[in-house]
Design an enzyme around this catalytic site. Structure first.
Site, short mmCIF file in Angstrom:
data_model
loop_
_atom_site.label_atom_id
_atom_site.label_comp_id
_atom_site.label_asym_id
_atom_site.label_seq_id
_atom_site.Cartn_x
_atom_site.Cartn_y
_atom_site.Cartn_z
CG HIS A 228 -2.03 0.92 1.24
ND1 HIS A 228 -2.18 1.92 2.19
CD2 HIS A 228 -3.09 1.05 0.41
CE1 HIS A 228 -3.28 2.59 1.96
NE2 HIS A 228 -3.86 2.10 0.88
CE LYS A 230 -1.28 4.95 -1.39
NZ LYS A 230 -1.89 4.28 -0.24
CG ASP A 235 18.70 12.77 -9.30
OD1 ASP A 235 18.76 11.67 -9.87
OD2 ASP A 235 18.58 13.85 -9.90
CG HIS A 401 -7.44 8.47 0.36
ND1 HIS A 401 -6.12 8.36 -0.07
CD2 HIS A 401 -7.91 7.18 0.41
CE1 HIS A 401 -5.83 7.09 -0.30
NE2 HIS A 401 -6.89 6.35 -0.01
CE LYS A 403 -3.96 6.78 3.02
NZ LYS A 403 -5.30 6.34 3.13
CG ASP A 408 1.27 16.69 23.05
OD1 ASP A 408 0.05 16.61 23.27
OD2 ASP A 408 2.11 16.04 23.67
#
EC number: 2.7.8.-
Length: 483
Positions: A228, A230, A235, A401, A403, A408
């Site tokens: 899952h 991404k 470089d 979508h 995450k 704090d």
């Protein structure tokens, strides 16, 4: 009769191999009582580990980390000694924590997270928030256009649409200019990616491969374990991690879910080496070859970052334990955004205890659904959490979508992991954790803008639903071990 016998055999297998007791009970009961309906789903979804897969993956990981771990992990960029004085002085009286980002979270938390991830906190980084698809892919395509040596691209979902074609053409141009290009896509998430798309990449000089967990015949039907992550690295200078996949819906192209709300980050500095090492592990699994990558230079900033990769081959349940530790570290607030809300018991308990400590606990989830079963189960978990004192908000404008976790006014994490059992135990995920007040302030401002477009729910969100809807929520929650 034969079907019932196979159901009993499969039930025994589920009891022995399923990680959680809830999952074992759910599968065992359904396989014995309804084998005609559950044997085929169990073949595809039931087992929580593959035959020999975890041992093989762990062995490869140990070999890679002993032979090709980033030099940055042993350099001056490492910051595993928190800038703090002891919390308890020689007289036994609790002392003050000296200034410093690592000190704020406390020595035990820093040590725990490093042991959990197997990667160090590194200083000398800069991280930029990329809000939504236009900003994310503009930055990624700009970085690709400037590539001189190599490009790393890894996504869970890649679609052969306008955005996918734009990425493909950009990668082929750089490959034909002599830049090494590595392209990895998940075989399940990108199941509908046409062969012509991959063939065009390969013909253009791009090394393109699917990530799959099917080395053994016994695993050939399994679709539980998915990569899952991404990741884009250019470089060794710029890395991109977050929630976006490659498809026009991530730019708001799906009217039912538009506008799509998502977040990515751009990382510069030594932490880039950790991100591309996660890719190296996945690439080696898929191809049995090491990609030719370079070191990551320091940036002019001094942000402390740690990369946390997690997956079903971990010795510990890394992703779930990360959420537990982050929640336990919170003193004033813990804000979490996730498209799915399927916490396990450990995370659920940590959230309840945080409320009891007086922590401002908020979770932001979508008001629109992309998966009916997950959405129904999430509504019931939201009801339980509201009863425990957690504030649950639903994002109004479109599908949420992103995450993100904010602890704090000092720590923030952005990555690919959802607040659900699939991310906790079944998926390969990556998260970038930052310990920096200025960056945490940016994340706070971003989330405050999101909360301004959300509404808070109460127990009536569940109680006010029709009986058949409440029943559907309870049935959906039975499948939480694989959601």
């Amino acid at each position: 009769m034969a079907c019932h016998v196979l159901g009993v055999i499969a039930a025994i297998h589920a009891v022995i191999n399923t990680r959680t007791s809830q999952g074992a009970v759910a599968w065992a009961v359904s396989l014995v009582a309804m084998p005609y309906f559950t044997l085929i789903p169990y073949l595809f979804l039931g087992r929580s580990k593959f035959a020999g897969y975890i041992d093989e993956r762990r062995l490869e990981r140990e070999i890679l980390r002993s032979r090709s771990k980033p030099a940055e992990w042993d350099s001056g960029a490492r910051s595993d000694a928190p800038e703090s004085t002891p919390l308890v002085d020689a007289s036994g009286v609790r002392g003050e924590i000296a200034p410093g980002p690592a000190a704020y979270l406390g020595n035990p938390t820093i040590r725990t997270l490093q042991r959990l991830s197997g990667m160090p906190f590194l200083r000398g980084n800069s991280v930029r928030v990329l809000v939504n698809g236009d900003a994310t892919f503009a930055a990624i395509l700009d970085a690709i256009a400037a590539a001189e040596r190599y490009i790393v691209v890894q996504f869970f979902i890649v679609r052969a649409d306008a955005l996918g074609d734009m990425l493909k053409d950009a990668l082929i141009r750089k490959a034909q200019a002599g830049v090494r290009v590595y392209f990895l896509y998940d075989s399940i998430g990108s199941f509908d990616l046409p062969h012509r798309y991959v063939s065009a990449l390969r013909a253009g000089g791009v090394e393109a491969h699917p990530f799959a967990t099917k080395r053994k015949f016994v695993n050939r039907f399994q679709i539980n374990f998915r990569n899952h992550r991404k990741i884009v690295v250019v470089d060794g200078k710029r890395a991109f991690v977050g929630g976006h996949n490659v498809g026009v819906e991530y730019l708001g192209g799906n009217p039912r879910l538009s506008p799509w709300r998502d977040t990515h980050v751009e990382v510069r500095g030594p932490a880039v080496a950790s991100i591309q090492f996660v890719f190296t592990e996945d690439w080696y699994w898929a191809t049995q070859r090491l990609p030719e990558l370079g070191p990551a230079p320091h940036s002019d900033e001094n942000m402390h970052c740690m990369v946390l990769s997690s997956g079903p081959a971990d010795k510990q349940e890394t992703c779930s334990l990360f959420f537990v530790e982050a929640i336990n570290a919170a003193r004033e607030r813990i804000w979490i955004t996730s498209p799915y809300l399927i916490p396990d018991e450990a995370v659920f308990s940590a959230l309840r205890l945080a409320v009891m400590r007086g922590v401002d606990v908020r979770i932001l989830i979508p008001s629109r659904r992309d998966h009916h079963v997950v959405f129904a189960a999430s509504k019931l978990f939201a009801y339980d959490l509201v009863q425990a004192g957690v504030r649950i908000f639903r994002y109004r404008p479109g599908f949420l979508h992103q995450k993100v976790v904010l602890v704090d006014d000092i720590a923030a994490s952005i990555g690919s992991a959802n607040l659900d059992n699939r991310s906790f135990r079944l998926n390969f995920e990556i998260t970038v954790l930052t310990v920096d007040r200025a960056f945490a302030g940016e994340v706070e401002a971003m989330l405050n803008a999101d909360f301004a477009h959300a509404f808070e729910i109460d127990t009536n969100d569940y109680r006010g639903a029709a009986f058949w809807r409440r029943m559907a929520m309870h049935v959906a929650r039975l499948f939480s071990p694989i959601l």
